[in-house]
Design a protein around this motif. Structure first.
Motif, PDB file in Angstrom:
ATOM      1  N   ARG A 146      -8.107  -7.649 -11.607  1.00 61.52           N
ATOM      2  CA  ARG A 146      -9.174  -6.855 -12.201  1.00 61.52           C
ATOM      3  C   ARG A 146     -10.145  -7.767 -12.967  1.00 61.52           C
ATOM      4  O   ARG A 146      -9.982  -8.987 -12.998  1.00 61.52           O
ATOM      5  N   LEU A 147     -11.121  -7.150 -13.596  1.00 51.29           N
ATOM      6  CA  LEU A 147     -12.181  -7.884 -14.290  1.00 51.29           C
ATOM      7  C   LEU A 147     -12.008  -7.798 -15.796  1.00 51.29           C
ATOM      8  O   LEU A 147     -11.688  -6.735 -16.343  1.00 51.29           O
ATOM      9  N   LEU A 148     -12.216  -8.930 -16.465  1.00 51.43           N
ATOM     10  CA  LEU A 148     -12.336  -8.961 -17.911  1.00 51.43           C
ATOM     11  C   LEU A 148     -13.829  -8.907 -18.239  1.00 51.43           C
ATOM     12  O   LEU A 148     -14.584  -9.792 -17.851  1.00 51.43           O
ATOM     13  N   PHE A 149     -14.245  -7.881 -18.956  1.00 50.71           N
ATOM     14  CA  PHE A 149     -15.655  -7.722 -19.318  1.00 50.71           C
ATOM     15  C   PHE A 149     -15.843  -8.201 -20.746  1.00 50.71           C
ATOM     16  O   PHE A 149     -15.337  -7.605 -21.689  1.00 50.71           O
ATOM     17  N   ASP A 150     -16.575  -9.299 -20.907  1.00 54.61           N
ATOM     18  CA  ASP A 150     -16.835  -9.891 -22.217  1.00 54.61           C
ATOM     19  C   ASP A 150     -18.288  -9.594 -22.586  1.00 54.61           C
ATOM     20  O   ASP A 150     -19.217 -10.101 -21.949  1.00 54.61           O
ATOM     21  N   ASN A 170     -15.145   0.536 -12.793  1.00 58.13           N
ATOM     22  CA  ASN A 170     -14.089   0.764 -11.799  1.00 58.13           C
ATOM     23  C   ASN A 170     -13.219  -0.472 -11.556  1.00 58.13           C
ATOM     24  O   ASN A 170     -12.116  -0.346 -11.010  1.00 58.13           O
ATOM     25  N   VAL A 171     -13.676  -1.660 -11.973  1.00 62.87           N
ATOM     26  CA  VAL A 171     -12.866  -2.868 -11.773  1.00 62.87           C
ATOM     27  C   VAL A 171     -12.454  -3.522 -13.093  1.00 62.87           C
ATOM     28  O   VAL A 171     -11.818  -4.575 -13.090  1.00 62.87           O
ATOM     29  N   ILE A 172     -12.783  -2.921 -14.222  1.00 60.94           N
ATOM     30  CA  ILE A 172     -12.511  -3.510 -15.534  1.00 60.94           C
ATOM     31  C   ILE A 172     -11.170  -3.021 -16.064  1.00 60.94           C
ATOM     32  O   ILE A 172     -10.877  -1.823 -16.029  1.00 60.94           O
TER      33      ILE A 172
END
Length: 230
Positions: A146-150, A170-172
């Motif tokens: 998945r994605l890490l959103f910074d 949807n990918v975080i």
């Protein structure tokens, strides 16, 4: 960890590799803290000639994370590589993550890919925006990658952070916060974290928010102040 628990937080993140991870995991359990996140990639993922090393290192991290009940492992693509085009580097990242995804899924661990800004902190990093990271995650197509959103990195690279967060929700599965400029606590820069936290809540996001910033004053007080914003 004593101070984190006393401040009323729910979990910890662990950055870097030179730690007694097993003891940290035990202390988390003693305090009722979630072991949310640990570092997990040393060899770059974007070099085909280092793919085997990267895969083996991540698998070792997955085994350790399962042992200490850590739910997320941070992975980074790596610096832009001399002599390789962007597509080759991207494909290498995808291939490594696809290879380790079954092990992560079996262990109940999520690999979170973190885009890093290239303007201030990480010159020449090969995955620099949430859009680039999301494209890789969608191509890998695994619930364990998945994605890490910074918000700090994304503000520097793209701006429009609330819209970007919503578009890639949807990918975080993990969030980092810091204000810009300076990478200090919310309220020290240009980001309106009151609105950002409201927007996060409105989406129904139920993962953790990691406070990855350098406090400008007493860290215990600042952490309590940040918690009051949530």
């Amino acid at each position: 960890m004593d101070r984190v628990a006393e401040a009323g937080f729910d979990g910890i993140e662990l950055y870097g590799f030179d730690h007694d991870v097993v003891t940290i995991g035990e202390r988390c359990k003693e305090h009722g803290l979630a072991f949310v996140y640990m570092s997990g990639s040393r060899p770059p993922l974007n070099r085909p000639d280092r793919s085997v090393d990267a895969i083996n290192n991540i698998k070792r991290s997955i085994d350790l994370a399962e042992r200490v009940d850590c739910k997320n492992i941070n992975v980074k693509a790596g610096q832009v590589q001399d002599g390789l085009d962007k597509e080759t580097e991207r494909n290498s990242v995808v291939n490594v993550l696809r290879e380790v995804a079954p092990a992560a899924e079996s262990a109940g661990v999520t690999l979170v890919l973190e885009p890093l800004n290239t303007c201030i902190d990480h010159p020449d990093h090969s995955v620099a925006t949430a859009a680039e990271g999301a494209e890789i995650i969608e191509t890998v197509d695994s619930s364990s990658v998945r994605l890490l959103f910074d918000f700090y990195h994304e503000q520097i690279m793209s701006g429009d952070v609330i819209r970007s967060f919503r578009e890639h929700l949807n990918v975080i599965s993990h969030i980092h916060i810091a204000d810009n400029p300076g990478r200090h606590e919310p309220g020290t820069g240009e980001l309106n974290y009151s609105n950002i936290f409201d927007a996060i809540a409105e989406t129904g996001y139920d993962g953790f928010v990691g406070c990855e910033f350098s406090p400008t004053g007493d860290p215990d007080k600042i952490m309590r102040d940040v918690k009051s914003l949530l």
